[in-house]
Enzyme design. Structure first.
Site, PDB file in Angstrom:
ATOM      1  N   CYS A  92       0.590  -1.186   0.327  1.00 50.38           N
ATOM      2  CA  CYS A  92      -0.033  -0.247   0.213  1.00 50.38           C
ATOM      3  C   CYS A  92       0.931   1.132   0.027  1.00 50.38           C
ATOM      4  CB  CYS A  92      -0.957   0.103   0.972  1.00 50.38           C
ATOM      5  SG  CYS A  92      -2.259  -1.595   1.618  1.00 50.38           S
ATOM      6  N   LYS A 106      12.237 -16.549  -9.495  1.00 49.45           N
ATOM      7  CA  LYS A 106      12.107 -15.750 -10.546  1.00 49.45           C
ATOM      8  C   LYS A 106      11.310 -15.799 -10.959  1.00 49.45           C
ATOM      9  CE  LYS A 106      13.597 -12.559  -8.156  1.00 49.45           C
ATOM     10  NZ  LYS A 106      13.908 -12.773  -7.170  1.00 49.45           N
ATOM     11  N   ASN A 123      -2.189   2.267   5.493  1.00 53.05           N
ATOM     12  CA  ASN A 123      -1.111   1.437   4.842  1.00 53.05           C
ATOM     13  C   ASN A 123      -1.214   0.771   6.206  1.00 53.05           C
ATOM     14  OD1 ASN A 123       0.379  -0.684   4.147  1.00 53.05           O
ATOM     15  ND2 ASN A 123       2.322   1.282   4.571  1.00 53.05           N
ATOM     16  N   GLY A 124      -1.046  -1.008   6.365  1.00 52.20           N
ATOM     17  CA  GLY A 124      -0.992  -1.440   7.818  1.00 52.20           C
ATOM     18  C   GLY A 124      -1.649  -2.364   8.230  1.00 52.20           C
ATOM     19  N   LYS A 168       5.906  -5.183  -3.959  1.00 53.24           N
ATOM     20  CA  LYS A 168       7.099  -5.131  -3.248  1.00 53.24           C
ATOM     21  C   LYS A 168       8.041  -5.094  -1.699  1.00 53.24           C
ATOM     22  CE  LYS A 168      11.384  -4.531  -4.866  1.00 53.24           C
ATOM     23  NZ  LYS A 168      12.088  -5.156  -5.631  1.00 53.24           N
ATOM     24  N   TRP A 176      -2.664  -3.057  -1.905  1.00 54.88           N
ATOM     25  CA  TRP A 176      -2.405  -4.486  -2.008  1.00 54.88           C
ATOM     26  C   TRP A 176      -3.335  -4.752  -0.666  1.00 54.88           C
ATOM     27  CZ3 TRP A 176      -0.997  -8.411   1.450  1.00 54.88           C
ATOM     28  CH2 TRP A 176      -0.249  -9.745   0.711  1.00 54.88           C
ATOM     29  N   GLU A 191      16.582 -18.900  -6.000  1.00 51.61           N
ATOM     30  CA  GLU A 191      16.773 -17.802  -6.793  1.00 51.61           C
ATOM     31  C   GLU A 191      15.770 -17.481  -7.880  1.00 51.61           C
ATOM     32  OE1 GLU A 191      16.007 -14.904  -5.331  1.00 51.61           O
ATOM     33  OE2 GLU A 191      15.979 -13.724  -6.696  1.00 51.61           O
ATOM     34  N   ARG A 229       4.116  -0.635  -4.554  1.00 52.89           N
ATOM     35  CA  ARG A 229       3.682  -1.365  -3.458  1.00 52.89           C
ATOM     36  C   ARG A 229       2.275  -1.764  -3.432  1.00 52.89           C
ATOM     37  NH1 ARG A 229       6.995   1.447   0.636  1.00 52.89           N
ATOM     38  NH2 ARG A 229       5.401   1.174   2.098  1.00 52.89           N
ATOM     39  N   HIS A 279      16.234 -38.935  -5.322  1.00 55.36           N
ATOM     40  CA  HIS A 279      15.158 -38.910  -3.949  1.00 55.36           C
ATOM     41  C   HIS A 279      13.771 -38.960  -4.383  1.00 55.36           C
ATOM     42  CE1 HIS A 279      18.969 -40.626  -1.909  1.00 55.36           C
ATOM     43  NE2 HIS A 279      19.865 -38.824  -2.511  1.00 55.36           N
ATOM     44  N   GLU A 303       8.035 -16.339 -10.221  1.00 55.32           N
ATOM     45  CA  GLU A 303       6.873 -14.910  -9.668  1.00 55.32           C
ATOM     46  C   GLU A 303       6.896 -13.885 -11.196  1.00 55.32           C
ATOM     47  OE1 GLU A 303      10.519 -12.676  -7.858  1.00 55.32           O
ATOM     48  OE2 GLU A 303       9.033 -11.860  -6.512  1.00 55.32           O
TER      49      GLU A 303
HETATM   50  O1  M6R Z   1      12.395  -6.510   1.149  1.00 48.98           O
HETATM   51  P1  M6R Z   1      13.022  -7.561   1.678  1.00 48.98           P
HETATM   52  O2  M6R Z   1      14.102  -7.408   0.945  1.00 48.98           O
HETATM   53  O3  M6R Z   1      12.386  -8.159   2.901  1.00 48.98           O
HETATM   54  O4  M6R Z   1      11.826  -8.670   1.520  1.00 48.98           O
HETATM   55  C1  M6R Z   1      11.624  -9.457   0.904  1.00 48.98           C
HETATM   56  C2  M6R Z   1      11.153 -10.280  -0.186  1.00 48.98           C
HETATM   57  O5  M6R Z   1      10.036 -10.424   0.268  1.00 48.98           O
HETATM   58  C3  M6R Z   1      11.360 -10.772  -1.762  1.00 48.98           C
HETATM   59  O6  M6R Z   1      12.881 -10.536  -1.639  1.00 48.98           O
HETATM   60  C4  M6R Z   1      10.763 -11.021  -2.547  1.00 48.98           C
HETATM   61  O7  M6R Z   1      10.828 -12.073  -2.142  1.00 48.98           O
HETATM   62  C5  M6R Z   1      10.903 -10.918  -3.512  1.00 48.98           C
HETATM   63  N1  M6R Z   1       9.421 -10.467  -4.693  1.00 48.98           N
HETATM   64  C6  M6R Z   1      11.343 -11.815  -4.514  1.00 48.98           C
HETATM   65  O8  M6R Z   1      11.790 -11.510  -5.390  1.00 48.98           O
END
Ligand code: M6R
Length: 608
Positions: A2, A485, A97-98, A603, A72, A481, A27, A504, A488
């Site tokens: 948000c 990606k 926000n929160g 984000k 969000w 990772e 956000r 396994h 996502e």
């Molecule tokens: O701001 P942060 O690094 O604490 O965020 C952690 C995760 O939310 C963040 O890395 C998320 O997994 C990303 N969208 C990955 O690309």
């Protein structure tokens, strides 16, 4: 999670609010709204979807004071009725926000008092609460302060009233909010990028602060209601750093910014001849002398950087290391070790789970804390004794890229400093590592030059529904990772395994429709990895292998080799990350997804 923006000025603030929302859209982007005071009335516009929809609706809206929000969803589906601002009796408008944890009890009480709720959100209780106090004759500031005392949870809020065209009230606790100082105009925003077109002078609010803003004046009150002064700082963030420039997406831009981001993060170290603990803060040397263990807490991509660091810390610095997903750590009974260095890693420094995990660690008696973070003024940085700031610059794309590789660089520095302090690094080794670090941005640039090859390769993934990622040793977290990606931003289901684990169970998934992406650096595990790859090929799986130039894996039917330009030794995980980022990006382009704002995500994850 948000985004909030607000303004009080002599000019029409609607364009400022809309521009600010555009910049905060990363956000949250399921709905957006704004409210202004005009001729003694609150005018509100809301829409589902992106800010551009709201902009179209707001063409005839204007006012000199207003608040706006991009959402969000937490409580209530993404819909116009749940979009902020929320109103109480057309008199009070609130953006938030929160999460308000006691909203159900408040809602029951307010409903009994005659308030009609028109949304499913927790936020609406704030508007009605403020209204109850405001109509009793309290000022907007006092009504807000009184209401905040009843809230349990986290908030950043902006409040306006229809009969008060001169004052905007805002407050924060647990969610970020800052003030923007203009010339006879004032602003509020979740982060500074929203305000760059209007001001660079900002005040970062402290936990519990409540502020009354007018055009020519503002006053901050602390959590106890005492008037306080907070420093005005000149933000160093440049407008260009949050513009797309020549790139098609922020993710692509941020992937390409990695050589510079790494150079900036490593600048102070690379310009010196030796490593000193002071780069982590004045108390670092004493803290590092007192530890025998490292506990890393983080989420998502940041968690993956912690997993790589475990290999480095144990191998190079000879110190035991545990890495935990922050959201799990605080809900299990763990055995605290007062001699642990608790390292929290975060791009935003706002992630609620990571903050809560840090607070939990502190409550267990941990006092040695270090934040590795990309945002200097963030909560995590403030909460830790030591810090190392990554200098990746603003990361707008939801999929984290340059934040990750700069976190790795920072964690490598931590490894070297601890190794040195523990007598495990000779002067020759230290200078060899510094030389490698100086070369890192160039090495990364050479990997980026593979972009056209990877873009072509991505075409083969467009019609796939699943993918497996394999790695071994410190490249297993890189496979994780890569898989995150791809999930996502392309919505292809992907999983990562340490290659030796295939037989396994996951080998059962392998057939001609299962692409298997393998990270294959020329390290001690290469020969083992080659055997694992044969296991895949024997089952008809199609292999995409990111191999070092000297890995000696040959192209054959069903085996596609992408040669990395050079082998980087211990820094190899950083180099091997880059092609996986590019692959996800180009697969997402093939699939036509919204790369920078993938569905259901945001984000900064400021809720639990
Ligand atoms: O701001 P942060 O690094 O604490 O965020 C952690 C995760 O939310 C963040 O890395 C998320 O997994 C990303 N969208 C990955 O690309």
């Amino acid at each position: 999670m948000c985004g909030i923006v607000g303004a009080v000025a002599q000019r029409n603030v609607v364009p400022i609010l809309l521009e600010g929302l555009q910049r905060l859209e990363y956000r949250g982007y399921d709905s957006a709204g704004l409210a202004v005071v005009h001729d003694g009335q609150i005018e509100r516009q809301r829409s589902t979807g992106r800010v551009v929809e709201l902009t179209a609706k707001s063409a005839n809206t204007n006012g000199q004071i207003g608040i706006a929000h991009t959402r969000w969803a937490t409580h209530g589906v993404p819909s116009e009725r749940n979009a902020h601002p929320h109103l109480s009796k057309d008199k009070i408008a609130v953006v938030h926000n929160g999460i308000i944890e006691n909203y159900e009890a408040l809602r029951t009480r307010l409903t009994a008092a005659g308030y009609v709720f028109t949304s499913d959100t927790d936020t609406e209780v704030i508007a009605h609460l403020i209204h109850t106090h405001y109509v009793q004759g309290k000022t907007l500031l006092a009504a807000t302060q009184e209401s905040l005392r009843e809230l349990v949870g986290a908030y950043a809020i902006g409040v306006i009233a229809s009969d008060n065209p001169d004052q905007l009230v805002c407050a924060r606790r647990g969610s970020p909010l800052l003030l923007g100082i203009g010339i006879e105009e004032h602003f509020i925003a979740s982060d500074v990028s929203a305000l760059l077109p209007v001001t660079r002078r900002v005040v970062y609010l402290e936990e519990g602060d409540v502020v009354q803003l007018e055009r020519k004046h503002y006053q901050i009150y602390d959590a106890q209601g005492k008037p306080v002064t907070r420093a005005i700082v000149e933000s160093e963030m440049s407008n260009e750093s949050v513009q797309l420039g020549q790139y098609r997406h922020y993710m692509q831009k941020e992937i390409h910014e990695q050589p510079q981001a790494l150079a900036d993060t490593l600048e102070s170290v690379c310009n010196s001849q030796s490593l000193v603990p002071g780069i982590f803060g004045a108390e670092a040397s004493a803290v590092f002398d007192d530890i025998n263990h490292v506990l890393i807490l983080a989420c998502g991509t940041s968690y993956h950087s912690g997993l790589v660091a475990r290999y480095w810390l144990e191998e190079v610095a000879g110190i035991a290391c545990t890495v935990e997903v922050a959201s799990e750590y605080r809900y299990r009974t763990s055995v605290p070790n007062p001699k642990s260095l608790v390292v929290v890693i975060s791009q935003s420094g706002e992630t609620a789970d990571t903050q809560a995990a840090l607070n939990h660690a502190k409550s267990l008696g941990h006092t040695h804390t270090l934040a590795i973070c990309n945002v200097a003024e963030s909560a995590l940085v403030r909460l830790c004794k030591l810090r190392l700031l990554t200098r990746a610059g603003p990361e707008i794309g939801v999929a984290s890229t340059k934040a990750f590789t700069t976190q790795l660089a920072a964690l490598f520095l931590l490894t070297l400093v601890l190794a040195k302090q523990r007598g495990r690094l000779t002067a020759a080794q230290e200078s060899a590592h510094l030389k490698d670090l100086r070369h890192l941005p160039t090495a990364v640039q050479k990997v980026l030059d593979l972009e056209p090859i990877i873009a072509k390769l991505a075409e083969q993934f467009a019609n796939k529904s699943n993918a497996l990622f394999l790695g071994r040793g410190m490249h297993y977290p890189i496979a994780m990772e890569g898989s995150l990606k791809l999930k996502e931003i392309s919505y292809i289901h992907a999983e990562a395994y340490p290659a030796g684990e295939l037989k396994h169970g996951p080998l059962a998934l392998v057939d001609k429709d299962m692409p298997v992406i393998s990270v294959a650096p020329n390290d001690a595990l290469l020969e083992k990895l080659k055997s694992n790859l044969q296991e895949v090929r024997a089952r008809g799986g199609e292999l995409f292998v990111f191999a070092d130039a000297d890995s000696h894996i040959t192209e054959a039917e069903g085996i596609h080799i992408i040669h990395m330009p050079e082998h980087a030794g211990l820094l190899s995980p950083i180099l091997h990350t880059i092609p996986l980022q590019l692959l996800s990006y180009y697969v997402a382009l093939q699939k036509g997804t919204d790369v920078d704002k993938p569905r259901n995500l945001a984000k900064s994850v400021t809720v639990e």
